[in-house]
Design a protein around this motif. Structure first.
Motif, PDB file in Angstrom:
ATOM      1  N   ASP A  33       0.836  -1.191   0.000  1.00 19.51           N
ATOM      2  CA  ASP A  33       0.000   0.000   0.000  1.00 19.51           C
ATOM      3  C   ASP A  33       0.880   1.255   0.000  1.00 19.51           C
ATOM      4  OD1 ASP A  33      -2.262   1.631   0.127  1.00 19.51           O
ATOM      5  OD2 ASP A  33      -2.303   1.569   2.329  1.00 19.51           O
ATOM      6  N   GLY A  34       0.921   1.970  -1.134  1.00 20.36           N
ATOM      7  CA  GLY A  34       1.697   3.209  -1.239  1.00 20.36           C
ATOM      8  C   GLY A  34       3.203   3.023  -1.325  1.00 20.36           C
ATOM      9  N   LEU A  35       3.652   1.792  -1.559  1.00 18.60           N
ATOM     10  CA  LEU A  35       5.085   1.509  -1.593  1.00 18.60           C
ATOM     11  C   LEU A  35       5.371   0.420  -2.620  1.00 18.60           C
ATOM     12  CD1 LEU A  35       7.938   1.854  -0.245  1.00 18.60           C
ATOM     13  CD2 LEU A  35       7.258  -0.011   1.273  1.00 18.60           C
ATOM     14  N   ARG A  36       6.336   0.686  -3.506  1.00 15.72           N
ATOM     15  CA  ARG A  36       6.768  -0.302  -4.484  1.00 15.72           C
ATOM     16  C   ARG A  36       8.256  -0.545  -4.280  1.00 15.72           C
ATOM     17  NH1 ARG A  36       6.529   0.817 -10.927  1.00 15.72           N
ATOM     18  NH2 ARG A  36       7.878   2.501 -10.241  1.00 15.72           N
ATOM     19  N   ILE A  37       8.640  -1.808  -4.218  1.00 19.19           N
ATOM     20  CA  ILE A  37      10.039  -2.218  -4.071  1.00 19.19           C
ATOM     21  C   ILE A  37      10.369  -3.103  -5.259  1.00 19.19           C
ATOM     22  CG2 ILE A  37      11.743  -3.381  -2.623  1.00 19.19           C
ATOM     23  CD1 ILE A  37       9.701  -2.973  -0.280  1.00 19.19           C
ATOM     24  N   ARG A  38      11.437  -2.744  -5.986  1.00 17.76           N
ATOM     25  CA  ARG A  38      11.813  -3.527  -7.168  1.00 17.76           C
ATOM     26  C   ARG A  38      13.291  -3.875  -7.140  1.00 17.76           C
ATOM     27  NH1 ARG A  38      10.828   0.212 -11.967  1.00 17.76           N
ATOM     28  NH2 ARG A  38      11.059   1.816 -10.375  1.00 17.76           N
ATOM     29  N   LYS A  39      13.584  -5.081  -7.550  1.00 18.11           N
ATOM     30  CA  LYS A  39      14.948  -5.456  -7.901  1.00 18.11           C
ATOM     31  C   LYS A  39      14.963  -5.417  -9.419  1.00 18.11           C
ATOM     32  CE  LYS A  39      18.371  -9.112  -7.463  1.00 18.11           C
ATOM     33  NZ  LYS A  39      18.591 -10.504  -6.995  1.00 18.11           N
ATOM     34  N   VAL A  40      15.855  -4.618  -9.979  1.00 18.95           N
ATOM     35  CA  VAL A  40      15.884  -4.399 -11.422  1.00 18.95           C
ATOM     36  C   VAL A  40      17.272  -4.739 -11.954  1.00 18.95           C
ATOM     37  CG1 VAL A  40      15.655  -2.677 -13.259  1.00 18.95           C
ATOM     38  CG2 VAL A  40      14.120  -2.591 -11.278  1.00 18.95           C
ATOM     39  N   ILE A  41      17.295  -5.508 -13.022  1.00 15.20           N
ATOM     40  CA  ILE A  41      18.551  -5.800 -13.720  1.00 15.20           C
ATOM     41  C   ILE A  41      18.479  -5.144 -15.083  1.00 15.20           C
ATOM     42  CG2 ILE A  41      20.040  -7.580 -14.700  1.00 15.20           C
ATOM     43  CD1 ILE A  41      18.976  -9.468 -12.501  1.00 15.20           C
ATOM     44  N   TYR A  42      19.434  -4.256 -15.360  1.00 12.71           N
ATOM     45  CA  TYR A  42      19.564  -3.650 -16.680  1.00 12.71           C
ATOM     46  C   TYR A  42      20.585  -4.462 -17.468  1.00 12.71           C
ATOM     47  CZ  TYR A  42      17.372   0.686 -14.932  1.00 12.71           C
ATOM     48  OH  TYR A  42      16.521   1.620 -14.403  1.00 12.71           O
ATOM     49  N   SER A  43      20.253  -4.779 -18.703  1.00  8.97           N
ATOM     50  CA  SER A  43      21.188  -5.488 -19.578  1.00  8.97           C
ATOM     51  C   SER A  43      22.323  -4.553 -19.988  1.00  8.97           C
ATOM     52  CB  SER A  43      20.457  -5.985 -20.831  1.00  8.97           C
ATOM     53  OG  SER A  43      20.095  -4.880 -21.661  1.00  8.97           O
ATOM     54  N   GLU A  44      23.305  -5.109 -20.650  1.00 11.99           N
ATOM     55  CA  GLU A  44      24.343  -4.276 -21.267  1.00 11.99           C
ATOM     56  C   GLU A  44      23.677  -3.337 -22.260  1.00 11.99           C
ATOM     57  OE1 GLU A  44      27.237  -6.781 -23.139  1.00 11.99           O
ATOM     58  OE2 GLU A  44      27.934  -7.599 -21.236  1.00 11.99           O
ATOM     59  N   ASN A  45      24.229  -2.143 -22.383  1.00 18.45           N
ATOM     60  CA  ASN A  45      23.763  -1.142 -23.358  1.00 18.45           C
ATOM     61  C   ASN A  45      22.275  -0.825 -23.237  1.00 18.45           C
ATOM     62  OD1 ASN A  45      26.373  -0.879 -24.595  1.00 18.45           O
ATOM     63  ND2 ASN A  45      26.011  -2.902 -25.456  1.00 18.45           N
ATOM     64  N   TYR A  46      21.781  -0.782 -21.993  1.00 20.75           N
ATOM     65  CA  TYR A  46      20.383  -0.417 -21.751  1.00 20.75           C
ATOM     66  C   TYR A  46      20.237   1.105 -21.777  1.00 20.75           C
ATOM     67  CZ  TYR A  46      15.981   0.400 -19.355  1.00 20.75           C
ATOM     68  OH  TYR A  46      14.724   0.836 -19.035  1.00 20.75           O
ATOM     69  N   LEU A  47      19.167   1.576 -22.398  1.00 16.62           N
ATOM     70  CA  LEU A  47      18.769   2.974 -22.347  1.00 16.62           C
ATOM     71  C   LEU A  47      17.263   3.005 -22.151  1.00 16.62           C
ATOM     72  CD1 LEU A  47      19.266   6.040 -22.607  1.00 16.62           C
ATOM     73  CD2 LEU A  47      18.969   5.769 -25.075  1.00 16.62           C
ATOM     74  N   ALA A  48      16.811   3.644 -21.076  1.00 16.15           N
ATOM     75  CA  ALA A  48      15.378   3.731 -20.805  1.00 16.15           C
ATOM     76  C   ALA A  48      14.658   4.379 -21.981  1.00 16.15           C
ATOM     77  CB  ALA A  48      15.135   4.533 -19.528  1.00 16.15           C
ATOM     78  N   ASP A  49      13.423   3.965 -22.205  1.00 16.77           N
ATOM     79  CA  ASP A  49      12.659   4.449 -23.356  1.00 16.77           C
ATOM     80  C   ASP A  49      11.853   5.712 -23.056  1.00 16.77           C
ATOM     81  OD1 ASP A  49      10.682   3.413 -21.736  1.00 16.77           O
ATOM     82  OD2 ASP A  49       9.704   2.255 -23.320  1.00 16.77           O
ATOM     83  N   HIS A  50      12.075   6.328 -21.884  1.00 13.97           N
ATOM     84  CA  HIS A  50      11.328   7.543 -21.527  1.00 13.97           C
ATOM     85  C   HIS A  50      12.093   8.337 -20.469  1.00 13.97           C
ATOM     86  CE1 HIS A  50      10.397   4.733 -18.310  1.00 13.97           C
ATOM     87  NE2 HIS A  50      10.064   5.769 -17.566  1.00 13.97           N
ATOM     88  N   TRP A  51      11.752   9.606 -20.361  1.00 11.38           N
ATOM     89  CA  TRP A  51      12.236  10.450 -19.272  1.00 11.38           C
ATOM     90  C   TRP A  51      11.249  10.287 -18.126  1.00 11.38           C
ATOM     91  CZ3 TRP A  51      16.957  12.322 -19.544  1.00 11.38           C
ATOM     92  CH2 TRP A  51      17.526  12.538 -20.791  1.00 11.38           C
ATOM     93  N   CYS A  52      11.745  10.043 -16.942  1.00 11.09           N
ATOM     94  CA  CYS A  52      10.901   9.750 -15.781  1.00 11.09           C
ATOM     95  C   CYS A  52      10.922  10.930 -14.811  1.00 11.09           C
ATOM     96  CB  CYS A  52      11.420   8.490 -15.090  1.00 11.09           C
ATOM     97  SG  CYS A  52      10.468   8.015 -13.649  1.00 11.09           S
ATOM     98  N   GLN A  53       9.754  11.336 -14.346  1.00  5.73           N
ATOM     99  CA  GLN A  53       9.657  12.398 -13.351  1.00  5.73           C
ATOM    100  C   GLN A  53       9.310  11.841 -11.970  1.00  5.73           C
ATOM    101  OE1 GLN A  53       7.908  12.956 -16.500  1.00  5.73           O
ATOM    102  NE2 GLN A  53       9.791  13.931 -17.155  1.00  5.73           N
TER     103      GLN A  53
END
Length: 119
Positions: A33-53
């Motif tokens: 509730d009101g909290l998100r916890i993530r373990k995230v693995i970025y691959s080699e040469n990753y570039l996010a597809d958006h600007w995040c605010q």
């Protein structure tokens, strides 16, 4: 919000795939509730597809990545480093050269007071 004591066995959390402009991000997500916890693995040469605010607490567990700001600033984070930002106070995206593993925490507690400051 009250969170009872609990452990997270990341080996038992489903992984979802998120395609970037280049590369892939693999997320394992716990939603409370009101909290998100993530373990995230970025691959080699990753570039996010958006600007995040959105606000985040991002801790680099393994490897390294860059957090790019839309204003042109770049911050390199290596294993053991963390960045923190509230909602709407930055327009940022992640980029990697090599694989990186992150712990990302976000939620309602990072809501910005920016609207109140602008009045």
């Amino acid at each position: 919000m009250n969170i009872p004591f609990q452990t997270i066995d990341w080996d038992k959390i489903k992984t979802t795939e998120h395609i970037g402009t280049t590369g892939v991000a693999y997320w394992q997500t716990i939603q409370l509730d009101g909290l998100r916890i993530r373990k995230v693995i970025y691959s080699e040469n990753y570039l996010a597809d958006h600007w995040c605010q959105k606000g985040h607490i991002v801790h680099c567990l393994e490897g390294e990545f860059s957090s790019e700001s839309e204003n042109g600033e770049t911050f390199k984070l290596k294993k053991g480093m963390t960045y923190i930002v509230s909602d709407d106070l930055s327009s940022h995206r992640s980029r990697t050269v090599t694989k990186a593993t992150l712990l990302i925490i976000d939620g309602a507690f990072l809501k910005s007071n920016k609207e109140n400051q602008d009045e």
